[in-house]
Write a protein that holds these residues in place. Sequence first.
Motif, PDB file in Angstrom:
ATOM      1  N   PRO A  66       0.844  -1.213   0.000  1.00 21.36           N
ATOM      2  CA  PRO A  66       0.000   0.000   0.000  1.00 21.36           C
ATOM      3  C   PRO A  66       0.869   1.249   0.000  1.00 21.36           C
ATOM      4  O   PRO A  66       1.909   1.297   0.657  1.00 21.36           O
ATOM      5  CB  PRO A  66      -0.789  -0.135   1.306  1.00 21.36           C
ATOM      6  N   LEU A  67       0.421   2.258  -0.736  1.00 25.42           N
ATOM      7  CA  LEU A  67       1.206   3.474  -0.835  1.00 25.42           C
ATOM      8  C   LEU A  67       1.164   4.310   0.436  1.00 25.42           C
ATOM      9  O   LEU A  67       2.100   5.043   0.733  1.00 25.42           O
ATOM     10  CB  LEU A  67       0.711   4.307  -2.024  1.00 25.42           C
ATOM     11  N   GLY A  68       0.086   4.222   1.195  1.00 20.47           N
ATOM     12  CA  GLY A  68      -0.003   4.998   2.423  1.00 20.47           C
ATOM     13  C   GLY A  68      -0.723   6.320   2.206  1.00 20.47           C
ATOM     14  O   GLY A  68      -1.037   6.730   1.083  1.00 20.47           O
ATOM     15  N   ASP A  69      -0.991   6.994   3.313  1.00 18.91           N
ATOM     16  CA  ASP A  69      -1.746   8.249   3.276  1.00 18.91           C
ATOM     17  C   ASP A  69      -0.999   9.320   2.477  1.00 18.91           C
ATOM     18  O   ASP A  69       0.161   9.621   2.754  1.00 18.91           O
ATOM     19  CB  ASP A  69      -1.976   8.759   4.707  1.00 18.91           C
ATOM     20  N   GLY A  70      -1.676   9.878   1.495  1.00 19.40           N
ATOM     21  CA  GLY A  70      -1.131  10.991   0.734  1.00 19.40           C
ATOM     22  C   GLY A  70      -0.213  10.597  -0.397  1.00 19.40           C
ATOM     23  O   GLY A  70      -0.005  11.387  -1.336  1.00 19.40           O
ATOM     24  N   VAL A  71       0.360   9.392  -0.372  1.00 19.86           N
ATOM     25  CA  VAL A  71       1.321   9.002  -1.406  1.00 19.86           C
ATOM     26  C   VAL A  71       0.614   8.713  -2.725  1.00 19.86           C
ATOM     27  O   VAL A  71       1.122   9.033  -3.800  1.00 19.86           O
ATOM     28  CB  VAL A  71       2.144   7.784  -0.952  1.00 19.86           C
ATOM     29  N   ARG A  73      -2.121  10.180  -3.723  1.00 17.60           N
ATOM     30  CA  ARG A  73      -2.441  11.498  -4.271  1.00 17.60           C
ATOM     31  C   ARG A  73      -1.192  12.146  -4.880  1.00 17.60           C
ATOM     32  O   ARG A  73      -1.277  12.814  -5.913  1.00 17.60           O
ATOM     33  CB  ARG A  73      -3.016  12.377  -3.165  1.00 17.60           C
ATOM     34  N   LEU A  74      -0.045  11.924  -4.245  1.00 21.72           N
ATOM     35  CA  LEU A  74       1.207  12.465  -4.776  1.00 21.72           C
ATOM     36  C   LEU A  74       1.514  11.862  -6.152  1.00 21.72           C
ATOM     37  O   LEU A  74       1.906  12.573  -7.091  1.00 21.72           O
ATOM     38  CB  LEU A  74       2.338  12.163  -3.798  1.00 21.72           C
ATOM     39  N   ALA A 106       1.479  20.794  -6.922  1.00 15.52           N
ATOM     40  CA  ALA A 106       2.196  20.788  -5.638  1.00 15.52           C
ATOM     41  C   ALA A 106       1.289  21.257  -4.510  1.00 15.52           C
ATOM     42  O   ALA A 106       1.329  20.716  -3.393  1.00 15.52           O
ATOM     43  CB  ALA A 106       3.430  21.678  -5.729  1.00 15.52           C
ATOM     44  N   ALA A 107       0.463  22.262  -4.786  1.00  8.20           N
ATOM     45  CA  ALA A 107      -0.441  22.779  -3.755  1.00  8.20           C
ATOM     46  C   ALA A 107      -1.452  21.733  -3.306  1.00  8.20           C
ATOM     47  O   ALA A 107      -1.985  21.816  -2.197  1.00  8.20           O
ATOM     48  CB  ALA A 107      -1.171  24.012  -4.290  1.00  8.20           C
ATOM     49  N   CYS A 108      -1.713  20.740  -4.166  1.00  9.27           N
ATOM     50  CA  CYS A 108      -2.699  19.710  -3.833  1.00  9.27           C
ATOM     51  C   CYS A 108      -2.121  18.582  -2.982  1.00  9.27           C
ATOM     52  O   CYS A 108      -2.883  17.756  -2.458  1.00  9.27           O
ATOM     53  CB  CYS A 108      -3.275  19.113  -5.118  1.00  9.27           C
ATOM     54  N   VAL A 109      -0.796  18.508  -2.860  1.00 11.65           N
ATOM     55  CA  VAL A 109      -0.196  17.367  -2.154  1.00 11.65           C
ATOM     56  C   VAL A 109       0.596  17.761  -0.914  1.00 11.65           C
ATOM     57  O   VAL A 109       0.966  16.900  -0.116  1.00 11.65           O
ATOM     58  CB  VAL A 109       0.718  16.560  -3.103  1.00 11.65           C
ATOM     59  N   VAL A 110       0.878  19.038  -0.720  1.00 12.18           N
ATOM     60  CA  VAL A 110       1.642  19.458   0.455  1.00 12.18           C
ATOM     61  C   VAL A 110       0.841  19.169   1.721  1.00 12.18           C
ATOM     62  O   VAL A 110      -0.339  19.532   1.807  1.00 12.18           O
ATOM     63  CB  VAL A 110       1.985  20.959   0.375  1.00 12.18           C
ATOM     64  N   GLY A 202      11.373  15.289 -11.116  1.00 12.85           N
ATOM     65  CA  GLY A 202      11.636  16.396 -10.206  1.00 12.85           C
ATOM     66  C   GLY A 202      10.488  16.636  -9.243  1.00 12.85           C
ATOM     67  O   GLY A 202      10.699  16.879  -8.050  1.00 12.85           O
ATOM     68  N   PHE A 203       9.253  16.539  -9.740  1.00 18.31           N
ATOM     69  CA  PHE A 203       8.089  16.756  -8.890  1.00 18.31           C
ATOM     70  C   PHE A 203       7.978  15.678  -7.818  1.00 18.31           C
ATOM     71  O   PHE A 203       7.755  15.975  -6.631  1.00 18.31           O
ATOM     72  CB  PHE A 203       6.821  16.777  -9.740  1.00 18.31           C
ATOM     73  N   LEU A 204       8.118  14.406  -8.209  1.00 19.28           N
ATOM     74  CA  LEU A 204       8.019  13.330  -7.234  1.00 19.28           C
ATOM     75  C   LEU A 204       9.110  13.429  -6.177  1.00 19.28           C
ATOM     76  O   LEU A 204       8.850  13.238  -4.977  1.00 19.28           O
ATOM     77  CB  LEU A 204       8.113  11.975  -7.930  1.00 19.28           C
TER      78      LEU A 204
END
Length: 339
Positions: A66-71, A73-74, A106-110, A202-204
């Motif tokens: 499992p990717l985990g919380d927020g990952v 979405r990232l 970026a604003a959606c994942v911080v 770069g983003f990841l």
Amino acid sequence: MIYGIVAATTALLLAALLTALLRGPGLRTRAVDRRRQRPVPLLGGVAVVLATCAVAVTGAWTRVAPLGDGVGRLLAAGAGVALLGLVADVWRLRPRVLAAGTAVAAACVVPYDETGVPAGLLAVGWTVFVALAFRSLDHADGLAGTVGVVTAFGVAACAAADLMDGLAVLLSVLAAALTGFLMHNWHPARIGLGTCGSLFAGFLLASSAVFTRAGHGIGSSAGVLFALTAVAGADVVLVVVSRRLARRPLLRSGPDHLAHRLRRLGLTAQGATVLLGLGSFSGVLVGVLAHTGWADQDNVLWVAGGALLAVLLLLRVPAYGARRPVPSQVRTQLRVRNG
């Protein structure tokens, strides 16, 4: 552990296969790097994105990893940034559009609940900077991929130290996919990473590093984050300062990046990439040790000093020679000389 090895191997082989298959379509669609004398298609990044997403999503879907919380979405935001980069590779987009799209992603994942809004906004700006810096690193064969692999393993180590297993696996898969791509991108490159792949990587990397530093102090986090991406940051600073001093437009491309200047000093293309890869490894090592507490936070100042010294020394290497006259100019000059 076993799944991580299998996932990384799968991502490497899948990326290598897809990169080879996408070279032909890249040439046919004319999605090529126009800065080179020979056509180099720019769809290699698509292979990296597809391999990374396929392996990561499969692991999450089967509940093996499992990717985990927020990952998750990232990863979805990274895929959106990659799609924007693909549009730029095929139809060309202004840098401001790329920056704006990356900022929205970026604003959606911080993780604002851990960073706070002011620090979160700074993290958004830093993520955009790193993503565009990796796009800038794609100026030499193998460079963006090599620095990306080193940085991915470093950020993965930080994530593993904080027990963020899903994020660590995702970054390991990204590193493996970039390695598979490098099989075709090492000098002389048969395919390029393109804006799609460089923005995605770069983003990841930047967003994942923000995840690992969430909850830490802003000052110490800034030092660690810089150390993890020192080569990309140094390249941007070198180019900006050089073009300002030469009174050239900042967005006008030129042979003034790190690898370009190292080549002018006599290094081979492979040698310049290896040297910058070693520089990236040094910075990443300091960043990981500082993050895990094995080294004092002040050690990141050595990384900053080394990057600044490299920029100052390479600024002395001439980058802007006289432009070659076009054929019409040559004919005009010959007429003048012959009376």
